[in-house]
Design a protein around this motif. Structure first.
Motif, PDB file in Angstrom:
ATOM      1  N   GLY A 140       0.778  -1.266  -0.121  1.00 40.27           N
ATOM      2  CA  GLY A 140       0.119  -0.055   0.013  1.00 40.27           C
ATOM      3  C   GLY A 140       0.928   1.227  -0.043  1.00 40.27           C
ATOM      4  O   GLY A 140       2.176   1.185   0.051  1.00 40.27           O
ATOM      5  N   VAL A 141       0.198   2.642  -0.057  1.00 43.23           N
ATOM      6  CA  VAL A 141       0.854   3.720  -0.022  1.00 43.23           C
ATOM      7  C   VAL A 141       1.582   3.796   1.417  1.00 43.23           C
ATOM      8  O   VAL A 141       1.207   3.312   2.715  1.00 43.23           O
ATOM      9  N   TYR A 142       2.704   4.239   1.105  1.00 44.07           N
ATOM     10  CA  TYR A 142       3.878   4.100   2.523  1.00 44.07           C
ATOM     11  C   TYR A 142       4.280   5.716   2.861  1.00 44.07           C
ATOM     12  O   TYR A 142       4.503   6.387   1.991  1.00 44.07           O
ATOM     13  N   ILE A 143       4.892   5.427   4.249  1.00 44.10           N
ATOM     14  CA  ILE A 143       5.815   6.427   4.608  1.00 44.10           C
ATOM     15  C   ILE A 143       6.977   5.705   5.042  1.00 44.10           C
ATOM     16  O   ILE A 143       6.814   4.784   5.927  1.00 44.10           O
ATOM     17  N   ASP A 144       8.140   6.114   4.552  1.00 41.76           N
ATOM     18  CA  ASP A 144       9.549   5.504   4.846  1.00 41.76           C
ATOM     19  C   ASP A 144       9.938   6.193   6.414  1.00 41.76           C
ATOM     20  O   ASP A 144       9.806   7.412   6.610  1.00 41.76           O
ATOM     21  N   ILE A 145      10.207   5.202   7.193  1.00 48.97           N
ATOM     22  CA  ILE A 145      10.775   5.490   8.492  1.00 48.97           C
ATOM     23  C   ILE A 145      12.233   5.003   8.676  1.00 48.97           C
ATOM     24  O   ILE A 145      12.740   3.882   8.627  1.00 48.97           O
ATOM     25  N   PHE A 146      12.940   6.035   8.599  1.00 53.66           N
ATOM     26  CA  PHE A 146      14.605   5.829   8.594  1.00 53.66           C
ATOM     27  C   PHE A 146      15.092   5.961  10.312  1.00 53.66           C
ATOM     28  O   PHE A 146      14.669   6.755  11.070  1.00 53.66           O
ATOM     29  N   ILE A 147      15.869   4.999  10.569  1.00 58.67           N
ATOM     30  CA  ILE A 147      16.092   4.851  11.986  1.00 58.67           C
ATOM     31  C   ILE A 147      17.471   5.503  12.479  1.00 58.67           C
ATOM     32  O   ILE A 147      18.402   5.127  11.813  1.00 58.67           O
ATOM     33  N   ILE A 148      17.215   6.446  13.498  1.00 55.19           N
ATOM     34  CA  ILE A 148      18.460   7.036  13.841  1.00 55.19           C
ATOM     35  C   ILE A 148      19.173   6.140  14.805  1.00 55.19           C
ATOM     36  O   ILE A 148      18.488   5.823  16.057  1.00 55.19           O
ATOM     37  N   GLU A 149      20.516   5.986  14.534  1.00 55.42           N
ATOM     38  CA  GLU A 149      21.436   5.095  15.731  1.00 55.42           C
ATOM     39  C   GLU A 149      22.190   5.894  16.430  1.00 55.42           C
ATOM     40  O   GLU A 149      22.649   6.892  15.812  1.00 55.42           O
ATOM     41  N   ASN A 150      22.608   5.407  17.525  1.00 55.78           N
ATOM     42  CA  ASN A 150      23.538   6.173  18.327  1.00 55.78           C
ATOM     43  C   ASN A 150      25.018   5.817  17.675  1.00 55.78           C
ATOM     44  O   ASN A 150      25.091   4.643  17.455  1.00 55.78           O
ATOM     45  N   ALA A 151      25.986   6.415  17.559  1.00 53.58           N
ATOM     46  CA  ALA A 151      27.315   6.273  16.936  1.00 53.58           C
ATOM     47  C   ALA A 151      28.290   6.514  18.253  1.00 53.58           C
ATOM     48  O   ALA A 151      28.199   7.579  19.067  1.00 53.58           O
ATOM     49  N   PRO A 152      29.350   5.492  18.155  1.00 54.55           N
ATOM     50  CA  PRO A 152      30.326   5.874  19.460  1.00 54.55           C
ATOM     51  C   PRO A 152      30.899   7.310  19.484  1.00 54.55           C
ATOM     52  O   PRO A 152      31.081   7.894  18.218  1.00 54.55           O
ATOM     53  N   SER A 153      31.166   7.697  20.637  1.00 53.06           N
ATOM     54  CA  SER A 153      31.937   9.009  20.780  1.00 53.06           C
ATOM     55  C   SER A 153      33.454   9.005  20.387  1.00 53.06           C
ATOM     56  O   SER A 153      34.000   9.846  19.836  1.00 53.06           O
ATOM     57  N   SER A 154      34.056   7.626  20.653  1.00 52.92           N
ATOM     58  CA  SER A 154      35.453   7.408  20.281  1.00 52.92           C
ATOM     59  C   SER A 154      35.555   7.350  18.815  1.00 52.92           C
ATOM     60  O   SER A 154      34.827   6.623  18.179  1.00 52.92           O
ATOM     61  N   PRO A 155      36.535   8.107  18.278  1.00 53.38           N
ATOM     62  CA  PRO A 155      36.722   8.091  16.946  1.00 53.38           C
ATOM     63  C   PRO A 155      37.199   6.657  16.282  1.00 53.38           C
ATOM     64  O   PRO A 155      36.627   6.229  15.246  1.00 53.38           O
ATOM     65  N   VAL A 156      37.776   5.847  17.202  1.00 51.40           N
ATOM     66  CA  VAL A 156      38.192   4.572  16.781  1.00 51.40           C
ATOM     67  C   VAL A 156      37.148   3.513  16.792  1.00 51.40           C
ATOM     68  O   VAL A 156      36.903   2.873  15.521  1.00 51.40           O
TER      69      VAL A 156
END
Length: 308
Positions: A140-156
């Motif tokens: 059916g007709v839809y709305i896309d839901i993109f999930i926001i994730e946490n990303a580590p503060s440490s660059p490595v």
């Protein structure tokens, strides 16, 4: 000598500019306007549900751009994107599981018959069959839901999280191209470069054929959600158009949400919509692109049912 082939294996832009043949429908004119009206109704219902359940979201992608540049739909836009934190999306899934809706269905990564890395809310008793729909039961007709994730503060740690995410996303994409190679080649038509990319990705996908596309998608989804520290300074949308590193933002640039106008609604937007949109579309995002560069979709079937 033959024409030089593009070494990029990205198919995002190519799919946005597919040529229409006898089996495809370009969404435009009155059909586009009706689709936008139905999508706006769906957004209002979604917004009311989020308010009722204490869930947070923002408009994302082209819908966010539309709110900022046009105060509504981009005139030629035929879809609607929202971004939602992992925590809110998981709660949304529980709401639909505990109180099934007669009007909507929620699809999530890993669901049976659903192969996408983001969620979709679909309007029952309507049809919008696209290149992503291989299950005839729910399109059916839809709305896309993109999930926001946490990303580590440490660059490595962030680099490791991102590299594995993009590797799993590439595996999923290639596995999907292998499974639906003939469909995608038909869409490519006489575009030799596009067809070449499809064949290459399909060949790579054959190496992973012991797992289904849905299993590869679920592996990707689970990895993306692996970092759960809410106090981190960064967020990303790994399944977005620019993948993990292209969608990476300082958390303070995204939350708390700001507000904007979308048609006749007051809607939540990223805290710094300017930073978010520059990251996706470049510094000239407020300029209206020429007609040849405008994104659009083609569909196999469209029917608004009782909402016509």
């Amino acid at each position: 000598m033959g024409a030089k082939r593009n070494v990029s294996l990205s198919t995002f832009d190519a799919f946005k500019h597919v040529k229409v043949d006898s089996d495809l429908i370009r969404v435009e004119g009155d059909v586009l306007h009706r689709l936008q009206r139905v999508l706006l109704m769906m957004l209002k219902d979604f917004d009311a549900l989020c308010s009722q359940e204490g869930l947070t979201y923002t408009l994302g992608g082209g819908s966010c751009l539309g709110a900022v540049r046009h105060h509504g739909f981009i005139p030629w836009d035929d879809d609607l994107d929202v971004n939602m934190s992992r925590e809110s999306f998981d709660k949304l899934c529980k709401v639909f599981a505990s109180r099934p809706s007669t009007k909507y269905i929620l699809q999530a990564p890993g669901d049976s018959g659903y192969e996408l890395g983001f969620g979709r809310i679909r309007l029952r008793n309507t049809t919008l069959k696209t290149r992503d729909d291989f299950d005839e039961t729910e399109c059916g007709v839809y709305i896309d839901i993109f999930i926001i994730e946490n990303a580590p503060s440490s660059p490595v740690a962030r680099f490791f999280h991102g590299v594995v995410s993009q590797a799993l996303g590439f595996r999923y994409s290639c596995r999907r191209f292998f499974e639906h190679k003939d469909t995608y080649l038909a869409l490519a038509g006489d575009d030799d470069n596009f067809a070449h990319i499809i064949r290459v990705k399909s060949g790579i996908g054959h190496l992973f054929s012991r797992k289904t596309t849905s299993q590869c998608c679920l592996d990707w989804d689970k990895w993306n959600s692996k970092y759960s520290d809410k106090n981190t300074g960064f967020i990303t949308i790994p399944v977005g158009r620019k993948h993990y590193f292209g969608e990476l933002l300082a958390k303070e640039k995204y939350f708390p949400a700001s507000s904007g106008t979308f048609e006749d609604m007051l809607v939540p937007l990223p805290h710094s919509a300017d930073t978010y949109l520059k990251g996706l579309y470049g510094p000239e995002y407020m300029e209206v692109p020429p007609a040849d560069d405008r994104e659009s979709h083609v569909v196999y079937e469209i029917d608004f049912g009782p909402y016509a």
